[in-house]
Scaffold this motif. Structure first.
Motif: not given
Length: 592
Positions: A536-561
């Motif tokens: 969020l400090q880099q993107q300023i603001s994100l829809p919750k669904s996008d933020l969840i995907r970005e967070t999962a991606c940060c940790f190396g996950f390819k899919r979000t269950s």
């Protein structure tokens, strides 16, 4: 104290019931508990699959299954039947897409099934990936004492108890005989989203209630009867009218119009306070409903607000697979002919859009004695990849952002050699080594999930399965003065004494080639929160669904269950509660 809830109720604290039930994709999965434990107050929704071998409660009676009461306190025939069914399902290209859990009524049966499954995994290597923690919902085997909070598409219930080799039946059903045993049974039978398969060598009529006063045993008898005979077992004990008539003359007139045109129509489909007014049976598959018809009759007006009556209710029904057509009484009385034409058009459209034919449905009812090894797909990374839209995991796009502030590499603990063997592990002389290993792993990987710590240390002695005995041994040797145990909603995490959770400001990402990368529930909430804030400090603001995907991606996950989304969403909620973030019109932004 048996129940905190009972203590609160006894103290006169105000109560608020959460009435809408979403988990079960077939109403029969919750009907038993709704009657026995929730006084039929839960609002549940009928399934368009009235009779399907893939949904609801399925009875597997095993007359040859005997309970070894004198020695092992297990039922081997049941355990073997459960194991064979799991192998069959995981070897089927369609069935393997559904997650599986096993629940037993005692721990000894749990351990026996675990041992049989380990042998099955060696004999059928293609099923091994389904047990991996890399799966969003790996196969689990638990007993009714520790299954709280878990859920799977399919739950296999091993009753275990039953007649012994002499044909004698004891009224001792382990935890069910204790005070509160009925609550444990309730938890066990409500873990399934799509299907419960009950394996039992015991039938309801064999349980003699004159020999016991345990409520848990009484409810077990009723549940076995329910599993074998279906909803009529509850109907005989409840005032619910399973052959309910019409709510209004308006509904009856709609029913008359449809039946006159040859449609098979059922009324008041469902078994809770909420029912679908009229349901048209599929002309080529009597076990399914082609169309649900909502009329603004008594059921409609009983619901308190328009939000309940319309948007939420219809959304839940469509998610369950219903085609819904609504008729307003005012329109019907003003223009009956026009409304009948609209209704016929909706039926024809539903029939044209129906992708299932009798030939396509037929394989579901066929039973296979042997696993279809030839039809096995390549070992999947995740058995949910090809699910329908309702269960599909959302694809996470590869990250294009640079390394974020606070990001570090997660370093798994590695030992050059084994510390001993399984026999050494239980020796008193090994206490000091185990205690040191626990401390070494915590200092190397901490903060880390408690279950990951146990696996890592047990593995140093060649132990691959964390049984209750192994866990008790390791727990007794934890160095309490050199670690911190942090209990969170997502589990227990172990921290080195030198690191304070409240001051933790980094998050760690496993290297791509790390074979021991962490599952989402093995990442401390503090790390997930730090990653969210960095995004969020880099993107300023994100829809919750996008933020969840970005967070999962940060940790190396390819899919979000679903589980991953729920965990990350819970951390976002906590950040908003603690003023680290704020939600505005569906977007999340950082306030720090």
């Amino acid at each position: 104290m048996e129940s905190i809830l009972d203590e609160c109720v006894a103290s006169g604290l105000p109560q608020l019931y959460l009435k809408w039930h979403y988990r079960s994709r077939h109403e029969s999965l919750i009907a038993f508990s709704n009657y026995h434990y929730y006084d039929n107050r839960l609002i549940t929704f009928p399934s368009p699959q009235e009779h399907s071998p893939r949904f609801g409660v399925q009875w597997r009676y095993l007359p040859e299954a005997l309970y070894d009461r004198a020695k092992s306190r297990t039922n081997r025939a049941e355990a073997e039947a459960v194991t064979a069914e799991i192998v069959r399902r995981l070897s089927d290209t369609e069935e393997c897409r559904r997650s599986i859990g096993v629940v037993t009524l005692n721990m000894t049966q749990q351990l026996l099934i675990e041992d049989l499954l380990e042998e099955a995994r060696r004999n059928h290597p293609h099923i091994d990936p389904f047990f991996s923690n890399e799966q969003s919902e790996p196969v689990f085997v638990k007993n009714l004492e520790n299954v709280q909070g878990d859920q799977r598409d399919v739950i296999m219930l091993s009753v275990c108890y039953g007649p012994d080799q002499q044909g004698r039946l004891s009224m001792n059903f382990g935890p069910l005989n204790r005070i509160g045993g009925e609550r444990r049974l309730n938890v066990a039978v409500t873990r399934a989203k799509e299907q419960v398969v009950v394996f039992s060598g015991l039938r309801a009529d064999q349980i003699d209630l004159s020999r016991t006063k345990a409520v848990g045993v009484m409810h077990l008898k009723t549940y076995l009867d329910y599993a074998e005979r279906g909803p009529r077992a509850i109907a005989e004990a409840t005032s619910l009218n399973t052959a309910a008539d019409f709510d209004s003359s308006f509904e009856q007139d709609v029913w008359n119009a449809l039946t006159e045109k040859g449609w098979n129509v059922k009324t008041q489909v469902g078994c809770s306070g909420y029912r679908i007014n009229l349901a048209v049976c599929h002309p080529q598959d009597a076990g399914r409903y082609l169309l649900g018809i909502e009329c603004d009759g008594a059921t409609y007006h009983r619901l308190r607000v328009a939000r309940d009556r319309d948007r939420l209710r219809e959304a839940v029904l469509r998610n369950l697979g219903w085609n819904i057509h609504r008729i307003w009484s005012t329109d019907w009385w003003r223009s009956r002919k026009s409304e009948i034409e609209k209704l016929e058009s909706a039926l024809k459209k539903a029939l044209q859009n129906d992708v299932r034919s009798p030939s396509a449905a037929k394989p579901e009812t066929q039973k296979s004695e042997e696993p279809k090894i030839a039809a096995i797909p390549a070992a999947p990374a995740n058995h949910k990849n090809n699910l329908s839209q309702n269960h599909m995991e959302e694809l996470v796009l590869p990250r294009t952002l640079p390394t974020l502030a606070g990001q570090q590499t997660y370093a798994s603990y590695s030992a050059e050699t084994m510390w001993g063997n399984a026999n050494d592990f239980y020796e008193k002389k090994t206490d000091k080594s185990i205690r040191q290993a626990l401390l070494d792993v915590v200092n190397a990987e901490g903060p880390l999930a408690y279950n990951r710590l146990l696996r890592s240390v047990a593995g140093l002695w060649g132990i691959k399965r964390i049984t209750a005995h192994v866990e008790k041994r390791l727990e007794s040797l934890l160095p309490p003065n050199q670690i911190v145990m942090d209990r969170t909603e997502n589990g227990i995490f172990v921290w080195p004494l030198k690191i304070k959770p409240a001051e933790y400001e980094i998050f760690r990402v496993s290297a791509e080639d790390d074979p021991n990368s962490r599952a989402i529930d093995e990442i401390p909430p503090q790390e997930i929160g730090n990653a969210i804030l960095a995004i969020l400090q880099q993107q300023i603001s994100l829809p919750k669904s996008d933020l969840i995907r970005e967070t999962a991606c940060c940790f190396g996950f390819k899919r979000t269950s679903e589980n991953m989304q729920a965990i990350i969403d819970g951390v976002i909620f906590s950040l908003c509660q603690n003023k680290g973030c704020i939600e505005e019109e569906g977007n999340i932004r950082c306030t720090m």
